[in-house]
Design a protein around this motif. Structure first.
Motif, PDB file in Angstrom:
ATOM      1  N   UNK A 148       0.848  -1.201   0.000  1.00 23.43           N
ATOM      2  CA  UNK A 148       0.000   0.000   0.000  1.00 23.43           C
ATOM      3  C   UNK A 148       0.880   1.247   0.000  1.00 23.43           C
ATOM      4  N   UNK A 149       0.555   2.178  -0.884  1.00 20.50           N
ATOM      5  CA  UNK A 149       1.321   3.429  -1.008  1.00 20.50           C
ATOM      6  C   UNK A 149       0.341   4.603  -1.056  1.00 20.50           C
ATOM      7  N   UNK A 150       0.582   5.597  -0.216  1.00 15.58           N
ATOM      8  CA  UNK A 150      -0.294   6.788  -0.182  1.00 15.58           C
ATOM      9  C   UNK A 150       0.022   7.692  -1.376  1.00 15.58           C
ATOM     10  N   UNK A 151      -1.050   8.115  -2.063  1.00 15.02           N
ATOM     11  CA  UNK A 151      -0.907   8.966  -3.251  1.00 15.02           C
ATOM     12  C   UNK A 151      -1.311  10.405  -2.914  1.00 15.02           C
ATOM     13  N   UNK A 152      -0.858  11.348  -3.724  1.00 11.61           N
ATOM     14  CA  UNK A 152      -1.282  12.744  -3.513  1.00 11.61           C
ATOM     15  C   UNK A 152      -2.798  12.871  -3.660  1.00 11.61           C
ATOM     16  N   UNK A 153      -3.362  13.779  -2.907  1.00 14.26           N
ATOM     17  CA  UNK A 153      -4.810  13.982  -2.934  1.00 14.26           C
ATOM     18  C   UNK A 153      -5.250  14.447  -4.315  1.00 14.26           C
ATOM     19  N   UNK A 154      -6.343  13.850  -4.825  1.00 19.19           N
ATOM     20  CA  UNK A 154      -6.856  14.193  -6.142  1.00 19.19           C
ATOM     21  C   UNK A 154      -6.378  13.254  -7.235  1.00 19.19           C
ATOM     22  N   UNK A 155      -5.509  12.271  -6.878  1.00 18.32           N
ATOM     23  CA  UNK A 155      -5.004  11.329  -7.891  1.00 18.32           C
ATOM     24  C   UNK A 155      -6.097  10.355  -8.310  1.00 18.32           C
ATOM     25  N   UNK A 156      -6.847   9.850  -7.326  1.00 17.77           N
ATOM     26  CA  UNK A 156      -7.883   8.853  -7.604  1.00 17.77           C
ATOM     27  C   UNK A 156      -9.179   9.566  -7.954  1.00 17.77           C
ATOM     28  N   UNK A 157      -9.760   9.261  -9.079  1.00 22.84           N
ATOM     29  CA  UNK A 157     -10.997   9.866  -9.540  1.00 22.84           C
ATOM     30  C   UNK A 157     -12.028   8.772  -9.779  1.00 22.84           C
ATOM     31  N   UNK A 158     -13.157   8.864  -9.034  1.00 25.68           N
ATOM     32  CA  UNK A 158     -14.254   7.922  -9.230  1.00 25.68           C
ATOM     33  C   UNK A 158     -15.264   8.449 -10.237  1.00 25.68           C
ATOM     34  N   UNK A 159     -15.101   9.729 -10.612  1.00 23.56           N
ATOM     35  CA  UNK A 159     -16.020  10.344 -11.555  1.00 23.56           C
ATOM     36  C   UNK A 159     -15.224  11.021 -12.665  1.00 23.56           C
TER      37      UNK A 159
END
Length: 397
Positions: A29-40
Motif C-alpha cells: 500500500x502506497x499513499x498517493x497525492x490527494x486528487x489522484x484517484x478519480x471515481x467520476x
C-alpha cells in the motif's frame, strides 16, 4: 508502510484469498497525492440549467447541509441533476428556486447513469427588488417594497452588506424566495439615499393628527399609518415618510408634513413627517425608583404618568418635587396619555440648577473622607514613667 487514515488515496496490489483467509487482501500500500484517484469523470463542457428544488439543511445528521436539484437538457432530454452546497464554487452564494446556474456534469465511472452537477455557479440574471427597511430586531427585520404595497422578512445572515450600514428607513435592494410556505429576502444590499421613489412633493407644509400609528395591531399586514389633515382628508404614511424613523408616532400626535405623489404608483402619500409637540411644566408628584415610574402634577394635567426612560439624560436622580418640562404622548402599554421627553429643570433640594452626576460623586467622596477622619481621635498622648513617650528607656530581659 506509512500510517494510513480514512479518505486517504492509495495505490495497492490485491492478494488473492488463501485457504486460511477467505478474503482478498491489499499489499504494498502506497499513499498517493490527494486528487489522484478519480471515481467520476468531469465534462469539459459547461451546461446551463434552472434550480428546480432547494432544501435548507436541518439540525439532524440526515438533513444537515443544503441540497437541491437542477433541470437541464442533455442529449435532447430533460434530466434532473442533484447538487449540494459543497458542489458550489462559492458556498456563500444565496440559492433560490428558479435561479439560472452553470455547471459541469460529473459521471460515475462505475455506473454511467449516475450523474450530478458540480462547480455550480449562479448566473447574475436574477430578479432584484428594492425597498425600505421598516423593522430591525436582534437577528432579523422587515423590508417594505418600493411601491409600499407589501413587505418581506429577512435575517441578517442573508445580508451581503455591512450590518452597521442598516438603519430604519434605509434603502436596499434584494432578491425574494419562497421556501417552506414563507417568503423572505436574500442578498440584501444597501443603496445610496435618494435612489428610490423620486416622488413629486408639493412645497406647502400641512398639519394633521395621527389617526392610525404604524402597525397599530398584530393583524396589520403592513407598517402603514394614516394622518388626518385639517380639512378632514386622510393620507397614508410609512417609515420612509418620517424625517426621523426612530420617532414612534402615536395616536393623536400632531404632525407637520408634505404631500407627494409616488412616481412608481401615482398614489398620494405623506412625506417629511415631523412630530409637533407642545411643552409643559410641572413638578414630580411621586416616583418609585424600584419600578422606574412616577407621576407629574402641572396646571394643565393632574397626576400625569411617566417612565424614567423618557427622562433626558440619567433618570436615576429624579426626586419628588423636581421641576420638569415635558410633552404629552399616548402610552401604548399604559393605554393613556403620558409625559414624554422629560427634562429636569430644577432640583427639589435647592433653587439652583441640578448638579451634574460627577460633581455630586466628588462631594460624596469628600464628605465620606472627612467623616472617616472623625471616627478616631487622640484624647491623651502616651507618656512613660520618665515623662518621655516611653521608647528611649533601656529594658533588661
Amino acid at each position: 508502510m506509512q500510517d494510513v487514515s480514512r479518505r486517504d488515496e492509495v495505490e495497492y496490489t490485491p492478494l488473492s484469498a488463501s485457504r486460511e483467509s477467505q478474503k482478498e487482501r491489499a499489499i504494498r500500500v502506497k499513499i498517493l497525492p490527494k486528487g489522484t484517484v478519480q471515481f467520476e469523470s468531469m465534462s469539459d463542457e459547461r451546461y446551463e440549467g434552472v434550480v428546480s428544488n432547494w432544501r435548507q439543511g436541518g439540525s439532524t445528521s440526515s438533513t444537515r447541509g443544503n441540497a437541491g436539484e437542477i433541470e437541464v437538457v442533455l442529449d435532447d432530454e430533460v434530466e434532473v441533476l442533484k447538487f449540494s452546497d459543497e458542489d458550489m464554487t462559492d458556498i456563500r452564494t444565496f440559492i433560490e428556486i428558479g435561479d439560472k446556474v452553470s455547471f459541469n456534469v460529473f459521471t460515475s465511472r462505475r455506473n454511467a447513469s449516475q450523474k450530478r452537477a458540480g462547480n455550480v455557479t449562479k448566473s447574475k440574471q436574477c430578479v432584484l427588488h428594492r425597498g425600505y427597511v421598516t423593522v430591525l430586531k436582534e437577528h432579523f427585520g422587515f423590508i417594505e417594497f418600493e411601491k409600499h404595497d407589501d413587505e418581506i422578512f429577512f435575517n441578517y445572515g442573508s445580508c451581503v452588506c455591512d450590518l452597521n450600514e442598516l438603519f430604519l428607513g434605509c434603502e436596499v435592494r434584494f432578491t425574494a424566495v419562497q421556501k417552506g410556505g414563507r417568503r423572505y429576502a436574500g442578498e440584501v444590499e444597501t443603496l445610496a439615499k435618494g435612489t428610490l421613489d423620486q416622488a413629486i412633493i408639493e412645497p406647502a407644509f400641512v398639519e394633521g393628527l395621527v389617526r392610525k400609528p404604524l402597525r397599530d395591531n398584530q393583524f396589520d399586514k403592513l407598517y402603514i399609518g394614516t394622518i388626518e389633515c385639517n380639512d378632514g382628508d386622510e393620507i397614508e404614511f410609512g417609515v420612509s415618510s418620517e424625517v426621523d424613523p426612530k420617532t414612534f408616532l402615536q395616536l393623536n400626535d400632531r404632525v407637520t408634513f408634505q404631500i407627494g405623489t409616488c412616481s412608481s404608483t401615482g398614489k398620494r402619500r405623506a412625506y417629511n413627517v415631523v412630530r409637533k409637540l407642545d411643552r409643559y411644566r410641572g413638578k414630580v408628584e411621586m416616583f418609585q425608583p424600584s419600578r422606574q415610574f412616577g407621576f407629574i402634577n402641572s396646571p394643565d394635567f393632574d397626576s400625569l404618568f411617566f417612565h424614567a426612560n423618557e427622562i433626558r439624560g440619567s433618570g436615576k436622580g429624579v426626586r419628588v418635587g423636581d421641576s420638569v418640562e415635558f410633552s404629552i404622548g399616548y402610552g401604548v402599554k399604559a393605554k393613556r396619555d403620558c409625559a414624554i421627553e422629560i427634562k429636569i429643570l430644577e432640583s427639589s433640594l435647592s433653587s439652583s440648577p441640578r448638579k451634574a452626576v460627577g460633581e455630586k460623586s466628588a462631594e460624596k467622596r469628600k464628605f465620606m473622607a472627612a467623616e472617616a477622619k472623625l471616627r478616631a481621635a487622640v484624647i491623651r498622648q502616651p507618656n512613660g514613667p520618665d515623662g518621655t513617650p516611653g521608647f528611649t528607656m533601656k529594658r533588661s530581659l
